[in-house]
Motif scaffolding. Structure first.
Motif, PDB file in Angstrom:
ATOM      1  N   TYR A   9      67.332  63.443  31.754  1.00 52.55           N
ATOM      2  CA  TYR A   9      68.509  62.569  31.735  1.00 52.55           C
ATOM      3  C   TYR A   9      69.079  62.579  30.324  1.00 52.55           C
ATOM      4  O   TYR A   9      68.324  62.631  29.350  1.00 52.55           O
ATOM      5  CB  TYR A   9      68.093  61.140  32.115  1.00 52.55           C
ATOM      6  CG  TYR A   9      69.143  60.099  31.810  1.00 52.55           C
ATOM      7  CD1 TYR A   9      70.115  59.786  32.751  1.00 52.55           C
ATOM      8  CD2 TYR A   9      69.168  59.445  30.574  1.00 52.55           C
ATOM      9  CE1 TYR A   9      71.093  58.838  32.459  1.00 52.55           C
ATOM     10  CE2 TYR A   9      70.146  58.498  30.286  1.00 52.55           C
ATOM     11  CZ  TYR A   9      71.103  58.199  31.234  1.00 52.55           C
ATOM     12  OH  TYR A   9      72.067  57.275  30.949  1.00 52.55           O
ATOM     13  N   ASP A  10      70.408  62.514  30.218  1.00 52.29           N
ATOM     14  CA  ASP A  10      71.007  62.380  28.882  1.00 52.29           C
ATOM     15  C   ASP A  10      72.386  61.741  28.994  1.00 52.29           C
ATOM     16  O   ASP A  10      73.008  61.764  30.066  1.00 52.29           O
ATOM     17  CB  ASP A  10      71.126  63.755  28.217  1.00 52.29           C
ATOM     18  CG  ASP A  10      71.370  63.649  26.717  1.00 52.29           C
ATOM     19  OD1 ASP A  10      70.948  62.646  26.106  1.00 52.29           O
ATOM     20  OD2 ASP A  10      71.989  64.566  26.148  1.00 52.29           O
ATOM     21  N   SER A  11      72.837  61.150  27.904  1.00 53.50           N
ATOM     22  CA  SER A  11      74.198  60.608  27.863  1.00 53.50           C
ATOM     23  C   SER A  11      74.757  60.763  26.453  1.00 53.50           C
ATOM     24  O   SER A  11      74.006  60.722  25.468  1.00 53.50           O
ATOM     25  CB  SER A  11      74.203  59.131  28.262  1.00 53.50           C
ATOM     26  OG  SER A  11      73.607  58.343  27.253  1.00 53.50           O
ATOM     27  N   HIS A  12      76.051  61.005  26.366  1.00 49.02           N
ATOM     28  CA  HIS A  12      76.754  61.071  25.084  1.00 49.02           C
ATOM     29  C   HIS A  12      78.094  60.377  25.224  1.00 49.02           C
ATOM     30  O   HIS A  12      78.741  60.489  26.269  1.00 49.02           O
ATOM     31  CB  HIS A  12      76.995  62.524  24.657  1.00 49.02           C
ATOM     32  CG  HIS A  12      75.772  63.204  24.136  1.00 49.02           C
ATOM     33  ND1 HIS A  12      75.511  63.358  22.799  1.00 49.02           N
ATOM     34  CD2 HIS A  12      74.727  63.760  24.786  1.00 49.02           C
ATOM     35  CE1 HIS A  12      74.360  63.984  22.641  1.00 49.02           C
ATOM     36  NE2 HIS A  12      73.858  64.244  23.837  1.00 49.02           N
ATOM     37  N   ALA A  13      78.524  59.707  24.161  1.00 51.87           N
ATOM     38  CA  ALA A  13      79.829  59.041  24.168  1.00 51.87           C
ATOM     39  C   ALA A  13      80.937  60.069  23.927  1.00 51.87           C
ATOM     40  O   ALA A  13      80.737  61.041  23.187  1.00 51.87           O
ATOM     41  CB  ALA A  13      79.866  57.979  23.077  1.00 51.87           C
ATOM     42  N   LEU A  43      73.189  70.553  29.209  1.00 52.93           N
ATOM     43  CA  LEU A  43      72.074  71.391  28.747  1.00 52.93           C
ATOM     44  C   LEU A  43      70.932  70.543  28.203  1.00 52.93           C
ATOM     45  O   LEU A  43      69.759  70.908  28.343  1.00 52.93           O
ATOM     46  CB  LEU A  43      72.537  72.397  27.684  1.00 52.93           C
ATOM     47  CG  LEU A  43      73.440  73.538  28.139  1.00 52.93           C
ATOM     48  CD1 LEU A  43      73.512  74.618  27.063  1.00 52.93           C
ATOM     49  CD2 LEU A  43      73.005  74.155  29.466  1.00 52.93           C
ATOM     50  N   HIS A  44      71.255  69.387  27.616  1.00 51.95           N
ATOM     51  CA  HIS A  44      70.190  68.514  27.110  1.00 51.95           C
ATOM     52  C   HIS A  44      69.350  67.960  28.258  1.00 51.95           C
ATOM     53  O   HIS A  44      68.120  67.877  28.156  1.00 51.95           O
ATOM     54  CB  HIS A  44      70.772  67.351  26.286  1.00 51.95           C
ATOM     55  CG  HIS A  44      71.473  67.801  25.038  1.00 51.95           C
ATOM     56  ND1 HIS A  44      72.069  66.923  24.171  1.00 51.95           N
ATOM     57  CD2 HIS A  44      71.656  69.042  24.517  1.00 51.95           C
ATOM     58  CE1 HIS A  44      72.605  67.609  23.159  1.00 51.95           C
ATOM     59  NE2 HIS A  44      72.364  68.891  23.361  1.00 51.95           N
ATOM     60  N   ALA A  45      70.004  67.573  29.355  1.00 50.85           N
ATOM     61  CA  ALA A  45      69.259  67.052  30.508  1.00 50.85           C
ATOM     62  C   ALA A  45      68.382  68.143  31.117  1.00 50.85           C
ATOM     63  O   ALA A  45      67.223  67.897  31.478  1.00 50.85           O
ATOM     64  CB  ALA A  45      70.225  66.499  31.550  1.00 50.85           C
TER      65      ALA A  45
HETATM   66 ZN   LIG Z   1      71.977  64.878  24.216  1.00 51.75          ZN
END
Ligand SMILES: [Zn+2]
Length: 187
Positions: A9-13, A43-45
């Protein structure tokens, strides 16, 4: 054969004035994603899903966000390290499925390109890569892009390795035999 599953899981503003990079593809959009690297939330997730599947930690343990080396980094580097960890543990990717949650841009028109790029980075067929997208209905997360990813791995089974080895032997024998049967010894 043993199998593994991994979840990431990942999130970015969203942030003005930076390129939007998703799944290793730069998309035309007025805002990109804030982050120490290129902010590629997808790609981070997937990277975290791969690392998690072989209990190898997470993206931050390999690439600390306070390390200046990863400033603006191409997230394909992170994915490649995770893939290496998977291979070191004796596994390979069966398939990956992902969901992006973002208000805009619409992912549908770009999904084929994202699939192709993620498949290329993972060295698997694009039929094994799922890219889905939803808008953040009622979650209040319009200012962010969120990604979920799951991966399935299978072990490089000893049986398969032995089979591959024995088929090499067989084909060598075949060649020797046919060479012998040919009788002219001039191969
Ligand atoms: Zn990230």
């Amino acid at each position: 054969m043993s199998m593994r599953i991994g979840y990431g899981y990942d999130s970015h503003a969203f942030r003005d004035g930076v390129p939007l990079v998703l799944g290793g593809v730069t998309l035309e959009h007025p805002r990109g994603l804030a982050g120490h690297s290129d902010g590629d939330v997808l790609l981070h997730a997937i990277t975290d899903a791969l690392l998690g599947s072989v209990a190898a930690g997470d993206i931050g343990s390999f690439f600390p966000p306070d390390d200046p080396r990863w400033k603006g980094a191409d997230s394909a580097i992170f994915l490649s390290e995770a893939l290496q960890q998977v291979e070191l543990a004796g596994f390979r990717v069966v398939n990956v499925d992902t969901t992006l949650i973002l208000a805009e841009p619409k992912i549908g028109p770009h999904a084929a390109k994202l699939r192709a790029r993620v498949a290329e980075l993972l060295n698997i067929d694009r039929s094994r890569v799922g890219i889905k997208a939803k808008t953040p209905e009622g979650t209040g997360t319009e200012q962010a892009a969120i990604a979920h990813a799951v991966v399935l791995l299978e072990s490089f089974s000893l049986d398969i390795l032995l089979e591959e080895e024995s088929s090499v032997e067989v084909s060598l024998e075949d060649e020797q035999i046919s060479g012998f049967m040919g009788g002219d010894g001039q191969q």
